[in-house]
Design a protein around this motif. Structure first.
Motif, PDB file in Angstrom:
ATOM      1  N   LEU A   1       6.886   7.831  -1.735  1.00 26.57           N
ATOM      2  CA  LEU A   1       6.154   9.095  -1.613  1.00 26.57           C
ATOM      3  C   LEU A   1       5.316   9.120  -0.341  1.00 26.57           C
ATOM      4  CD1 LEU A   1       4.960   9.597  -5.316  1.00 26.57           C
ATOM      5  CD2 LEU A   1       6.936  10.611  -4.193  1.00 26.57           C
ATOM      6  N   SER A   2       4.886   7.950   0.124  1.00 22.26           N
ATOM      7  CA  SER A   2       4.104   7.898   1.358  1.00 22.26           C
ATOM      8  C   SER A   2       4.946   8.382   2.535  1.00 22.26           C
ATOM      9  CB  SER A   2       3.610   6.471   1.613  1.00 22.26           C
ATOM     10  OG  SER A   2       2.841   5.996   0.531  1.00 22.26           O
ATOM     11  N   LYS A   3       6.182   7.925   2.597  1.00 20.92           N
ATOM     12  CA  LYS A   3       7.072   8.353   3.678  1.00 20.92           C
ATOM     13  C   LYS A   3       7.458   9.813   3.519  1.00 20.92           C
ATOM     14  CE  LYS A   3      11.422   7.101   5.967  1.00 20.92           C
ATOM     15  NZ  LYS A   3      12.566   6.152   5.996  1.00 20.92           N
TER      16      LYS A   3
ATOM     17  N   GLY B   1       0.788  -1.228   0.000  1.00 23.55           N
ATOM     18  CA  GLY B   1       0.000   0.000   0.000  1.00 23.55           C
ATOM     19  C   GLY B   1       0.817   1.273   0.000  1.00 23.55           C
ATOM     20  N   PHE B   2       2.145   1.154  -0.103  1.00 21.57           N
ATOM     21  CA  PHE B   2       2.985   2.346  -0.150  1.00 21.57           C
ATOM     22  C   PHE B   2       2.997   2.909  -1.574  1.00 21.57           C
ATOM     23  CE2 PHE B   2       4.904  -0.142   3.364  1.00 21.57           C
ATOM     24  CZ  PHE B   2       4.706   0.777   4.387  1.00 21.57           C
ATOM     25  N   ARG B   3       2.924   4.230  -1.673  1.00 18.36           N
ATOM     26  CA  ARG B   3       2.919   4.898  -2.975  1.00 18.36           C
ATOM     27  C   ARG B   3       4.337   5.329  -3.328  1.00 18.36           C
ATOM     28  NH1 ARG B   3       1.724  10.273  -4.689  1.00 18.36           N
ATOM     29  NH2 ARG B   3       1.510  10.853  -2.486  1.00 18.36           N
ATOM     30  N   TRP B   4       4.780   4.955  -4.539  1.00 19.94           N
ATOM     31  CA  TRP B   4       6.143   5.221  -4.969  1.00 19.94           C
ATOM     32  C   TRP B   4       6.151   6.135  -6.192  1.00 19.94           C
ATOM     33  CZ3 TRP B   4      10.538   3.065  -2.592  1.00 19.94           C
ATOM     34  CH2 TRP B   4      10.258   2.174  -1.557  1.00 19.94           C
ATOM     35  N   GLY B   5       7.222   6.905  -6.324  1.00 20.05           N
ATOM     36  CA  GLY B   5       7.381   7.795  -7.469  1.00 20.05           C
ATOM     37  C   GLY B   5       8.735   7.601  -8.120  1.00 20.05           C
ATOM     38  N   LYS B   6       8.731   7.603  -9.445  1.00 17.90           N
ATOM     39  CA  LYS B   6       9.973   7.461 -10.207  1.00 17.90           C
ATOM     40  C   LYS B   6      10.558   8.839 -10.479  1.00 17.90           C
ATOM     41  CE  LYS B   6      11.898   5.249 -14.335  1.00 17.90           C
ATOM     42  NZ  LYS B   6      11.592   4.483 -15.564  1.00 17.90           N
ATOM     43  N   LEU B   7      11.823   9.027 -10.113  1.00 16.49           N
ATOM     44  CA  LEU B   7      12.470  10.326 -10.267  1.00 16.49           C
ATOM     45  C   LEU B   7      12.742  10.618 -11.742  1.00 16.49           C
ATOM     46  CD1 LEU B   7      15.017  10.035  -7.342  1.00 16.49           C
ATOM     47  CD2 LEU B   7      12.991  11.509  -7.387  1.00 16.49           C
ATOM     48  N   GLU B   8      12.500  11.854 -12.149  1.00 17.02           N
ATOM     49  CA  GLU B   8      12.757  12.251 -13.538  1.00 17.02           C
ATOM     50  C   GLU B   8      14.223  12.086 -13.897  1.00 17.02           C
ATOM     51  OE1 GLU B   8      12.098  16.175 -16.420  1.00 17.02           O
ATOM     52  OE2 GLU B   8      12.370  16.400 -14.268  1.00 17.02           O
TER      53      GLU B   8
END
Length: 268
Positions: free
Chosen positions: A133-135, A118-125
């Motif tokens: 992103l959750s943390k 359930g953690f939301r992750w983001g890929k860096l440009e």
């Protein structure tokens, strides 16, 4: 008698002539009225404004059915306000962390994903990897120190000003960089040994009276197996004592540092 017939014939011809003239006049009048109506309609149509071709061409230029949304519109930005956000190779803690922390600042995210936990992750440009992103959205706690994984070239060849201690030297050793964010004192680095049910501090490997943000700590260590664990303790600027353990994750082999609680099992 002939005169009477002659007069009657003349009267009949005259009556016929009058009747024909009247019919022609009646047929002509409606045609004139229709012509007038048609002319009025034509005049009204001519008076209506006509859009210029320039405006039409301008609208056509603005609409391009083959145009694509610029890539920049697909980017989201995230503000990193805490120093302990680690970069991972993929979207989830099952992926290895790259041993590198992301600096505080604003970053562009090109892709988002939610892992099985359930953690939301983001890929860096930048392409460096993924961040949690959750943390990153959580309020930053008090973080006196962080851990990064560095290398021999960075430490020795660049002339890094640090407190360096080599515990075990080998080609496959790991270089642990402990970065203080404030003045810390009574620093101790030790082996942690596994007791009956928990890790406890063991052999002391390194001590230091104090360190600050300008001069980090660097330890050269070897993890001989999943149970190899190191301990770090110190007192922060406010006088509070802190204890951390450093170990390899059983999930992905990454090196992790977390606050030490003797009654809580380490996080994989």
């Amino acid at each position: 008698m002939k005169k009477i017939l002659y007069v009657f014939l003349i009267i009949s011809l005259f009556a016929s002539f009058v009747s024909c003239s009247s019919n022609e006049q009646n047929e002509t009048e409606p045609n004139e009225e229709q012509n007038e109506i048609q002319n009025d309609a034509n005049n009204d149509q001519n008076e209506q404004p006509v859009e210029s071709s320039d405006d039409s061409e301008s609208e056509n230029k603005d609409i391009d059915p083959h145009s694509e949304i610029p890539e920049q519109d697909s980017l989201n930005t995230v503000q990193i306000s805490r120093p302990d956000i680690m970069i991972y190779s993929g979207p989830g803690y099952d992926h290895s962390n790259l041993g590198k922390l992301i600096d505080i600042g604003e970053y562009s995210i090109t892709e988002e994903s939610v892992d099985d936990e359930g953690f939301r992750w983001g890929k860096l440009e930048s392409g460096e990897g993924w961040i949690d992103l959750s943390k990153a959205a959580e309020e930053a706690p008090h973080i006196p120190v962080t851990l990064e994984i560095t290398n021999k070239e960075t430490v020795t060849n660049s002339g890094m000003d640090c407190h360096l201690h080599i515990v075990d030297e080998a080609d496959y050793m790991h270089w642990l960089l402990i970065q203080p964010y404030e003045q810390i004192t009574d620093i101790s680095f030790c082996f942690m040994t596994l007791g009956e049910s928990r890790f406890v501090p063991g052999k002391e490997l390194f001590t230091l009276a104090e360190a600050n943000s300008e001069k980090p700590l660097v330890f050269g260590v070897i993890f001989y197996g999943d149970f190899t664990t190191f301990g770090l303790s110190f007192t922060d600027a406010a006088g509070d004592e802190h204890q951390y353990i450093i170990y390899t994750s059983g999930r992905n082999g990454s090196i992790i540092m977390q606050q030490y609680d003797p009654y809580v099992e380490p996080i994989d």
